[in-house]
Motif scaffolding. Sequence first.
Motif, PDB file in Angstrom:
ATOM      1  N   LYS A  19      75.514 -26.130 -50.836  1.00 40.19           N
ATOM      2  CA  LYS A  19      76.370 -25.639 -49.748  1.00 40.19           C
ATOM      3  C   LYS A  19      77.331 -26.720 -49.247  1.00 40.19           C
ATOM      4  O   LYS A  19      78.532 -26.482 -49.115  1.00 40.19           O
ATOM      5  CB  LYS A  19      75.491 -25.153 -48.578  1.00 40.19           C
ATOM      6  N   SER A  20      76.777 -27.900 -48.988  1.00 39.23           N
ATOM      7  CA  SER A  20      77.632 -28.978 -48.475  1.00 39.23           C
ATOM      8  C   SER A  20      78.629 -29.432 -49.539  1.00 39.23           C
ATOM      9  O   SER A  20      79.788 -29.740 -49.226  1.00 39.23           O
ATOM     10  CB  SER A  20      76.776 -30.163 -48.022  1.00 39.23           C
ATOM     11  N   THR A  21      78.195 -29.441 -50.792  1.00 44.19           N
ATOM     12  CA  THR A  21      79.093 -29.838 -51.883  1.00 44.19           C
ATOM     13  C   THR A  21      80.275 -28.872 -51.989  1.00 44.19           C
ATOM     14  O   THR A  21      81.418 -29.297 -52.160  1.00 44.19           O
ATOM     15  CB  THR A  21      78.320 -29.853 -53.225  1.00 44.19           C
ATOM     16  N   ALA A  32      80.510 -32.825 -44.708  1.00 44.15           N
ATOM     17  CA  ALA A  32      79.056 -32.712 -44.592  1.00 44.15           C
ATOM     18  C   ALA A  32      78.424 -33.672 -45.574  1.00 44.15           C
ATOM     19  O   ALA A  32      78.970 -33.927 -46.642  1.00 44.15           O
ATOM     20  CB  ALA A  32      78.621 -31.295 -44.913  1.00 44.15           C
ATOM     21  N   ILE A  33      77.280 -34.229 -45.237  1.00 39.98           N
ATOM     22  CA  ILE A  33      76.653 -35.155 -46.162  1.00 39.98           C
ATOM     23  C   ILE A  33      75.932 -34.398 -47.261  1.00 39.98           C
ATOM     24  O   ILE A  33      75.388 -33.328 -47.051  1.00 39.98           O
ATOM     25  CB  ILE A  33      75.757 -36.195 -45.458  1.00 39.98           C
ATOM     26  N   VAL A  34      75.992 -34.978 -48.443  1.00 44.76           N
ATOM     27  CA  VAL A  34      75.409 -34.361 -49.627  1.00 44.76           C
ATOM     28  C   VAL A  34      74.325 -35.288 -50.131  1.00 44.76           C
ATOM     29  O   VAL A  34      74.526 -36.492 -50.211  1.00 44.76           O
ATOM     30  CB  VAL A  34      76.474 -34.208 -50.731  1.00 44.76           C
ATOM     31  N   THR A  40      69.066 -32.359 -45.743  1.00 52.04           N
ATOM     32  CA  THR A  40      70.049 -33.373 -45.385  1.00 52.04           C
ATOM     33  C   THR A  40      70.947 -32.837 -44.281  1.00 52.04           C
ATOM     34  O   THR A  40      71.283 -33.536 -43.325  1.00 52.04           O
ATOM     35  CB  THR A  40      70.887 -33.749 -46.603  1.00 52.04           C
ATOM     36  N   THR A  41      71.332 -31.588 -44.436  1.00 56.06           N
ATOM     37  CA  THR A  41      72.161 -30.965 -43.410  1.00 56.06           C
ATOM     38  C   THR A  41      71.235 -30.375 -42.360  1.00 56.06           C
ATOM     39  O   THR A  41      70.465 -29.484 -42.654  1.00 56.06           O
ATOM     40  CB  THR A  41      73.015 -29.834 -44.005  1.00 56.06           C
ATOM     41  N   ARG A  42      71.304 -30.912 -41.159  1.00 53.30           N
ATOM     42  CA  ARG A  42      70.407 -30.414 -40.127  1.00 53.30           C
ATOM     43  C   ARG A  42      71.128 -29.507 -39.160  1.00 53.30           C
ATOM     44  O   ARG A  42      70.664 -28.435 -38.834  1.00 53.30           O
ATOM     45  CB  ARG A  42      69.795 -31.578 -39.362  1.00 53.30           C
ATOM     46  N   LEU A  59      81.048 -22.575 -42.143  1.00 53.65           N
ATOM     47  CA  LEU A  59      79.870 -22.993 -41.400  1.00 53.65           C
ATOM     48  C   LEU A  59      78.795 -23.380 -42.402  1.00 53.65           C
ATOM     49  O   LEU A  59      78.166 -22.531 -43.019  1.00 53.65           O
ATOM     50  CB  LEU A  59      79.379 -21.860 -40.500  1.00 53.65           C
ATOM     51  N   ASP A  60      78.659 -24.673 -42.595  1.00 48.22           N
ATOM     52  CA  ASP A  60      77.613 -25.192 -43.486  1.00 48.22           C
ATOM     53  C   ASP A  60      76.309 -25.147 -42.696  1.00 48.22           C
ATOM     54  O   ASP A  60      76.307 -25.348 -41.491  1.00 48.22           O
ATOM     55  CB  ASP A  60      77.970 -26.629 -43.880  1.00 48.22           C
ATOM     56  N   THR A  61      75.229 -24.852 -43.357  1.00 49.81           N
ATOM     57  CA  THR A  61      73.978 -24.673 -42.624  1.00 49.81           C
ATOM     58  C   THR A  61      72.834 -25.415 -43.320  1.00 49.81           C
ATOM     59  O   THR A  61      72.928 -25.739 -44.491  1.00 49.81           O
ATOM     60  CB  THR A  61      73.581 -23.182 -42.569  1.00 49.81           C
TER      61      THR A  61
HETATM   62 MG    MG Z   1      73.732 -29.494 -46.968  1.00 47.28          MG
END
Ligand code: MG
Length: 304
Positions: A19-21, A32-34, A40-42, A59-61
């Motif tokens: 998702k973040s990628t 967002a951090i990958v 990793t994504t909080r 909206l990254d989750t």
């Molecule tokens: Mg993530």
Amino acid sequence: MSEFKFGFVALLGPPNSGKSTLMNHYLGQKVAIVSPKPQTTRNRISGILSDDESQIVFLDTPGIHRMRGKMNRFLLETAWDALSSSDIIVVLFDAAFFASKPHLMEQELAPLVKPVNGSGRPVYVAVNKIDKVKDKAMLLPVMEKAQAMWPDAEFFPISARKGDGADVLLDKIKAALPEGAPMFPDDQISTVPMRFMAAEVIREKLFMSLQQELPYSTAVEIEFWNEDPEKNLVNIGAIIYTTKSNHKGMIIGKGGQNLKKIGIKARTEIEEMLEQKVMLELWVKVREGWTEDVGFLRSIGLGE
Ligand code: MG
Ligand code: GDP
Ligand code: K
């Protein structure tokens, strides 16, 4: 001439589905951090993609899976919250993983079926990491199962890392966006405050610096943020919290070497992000039981 389009797109999927990628790929930079580590994504991280015709807020989750404990409950709430405030839903999963373990698919993705199907929103399923599937015939059972789970969705085989198929999905998203005026200036890349993004960068470098045994029980809190406009410099102080004193030792490292490395890497990246010189001071503190401490979770931006 068509009207300007604006909308929110929720990115939902299990941990490590990409998702973040995907969000970073669309934004052309890291918001967002990958990391290969789950969770990793909080927080809910947003990324804003603007062009002449549309503005999309992704909206990254955090990943959706069955979890226990207060922190995990907050993580799940964050994801459902994104779903209910979105116009379009993109579900991602790791197709390479399920190509070799198709029998796990229904079980692992079950939490995503009902809420997504019942959402009343357009659903696009990104069948991700196809670059890792050498024998493309292995994708067929995966696609079939996915189609049975989300019968009204459209499916997009993609590689978020390489970008393959990502444009087709993006065009689809743009076409389905509601009409509306942009909500943010077109040079704004995230709705998340810079100090939070800086804390995320530190957390990423911390994750990278530690081995697999790293506890997920670390948090970063920005303690101070002092701008010095004359020198175009910002002095940032941050505390790394962990739950055990032996973890503190691991984070600091022999003679402070590990913490120093984390600091240098984080500072370099925060400087790029802010386009400003940064002085970064880091401390490590032990705080037992913080993952169950609602007040503390709120203070680092988790939960209501
Ligand atoms: Mg993530
Ligand atoms: P998230 O937890 O869903 O946000 O997943 P991340 O974006 O953090 O990605 C998890 C891991 O999968 C990272 O190591 C990524 O580099 C990797 N990854 C993501 N997308 C792809 C892809 O399309 N192909 C490959 N090979 N790896 C990917
Ligand atoms: K991850």
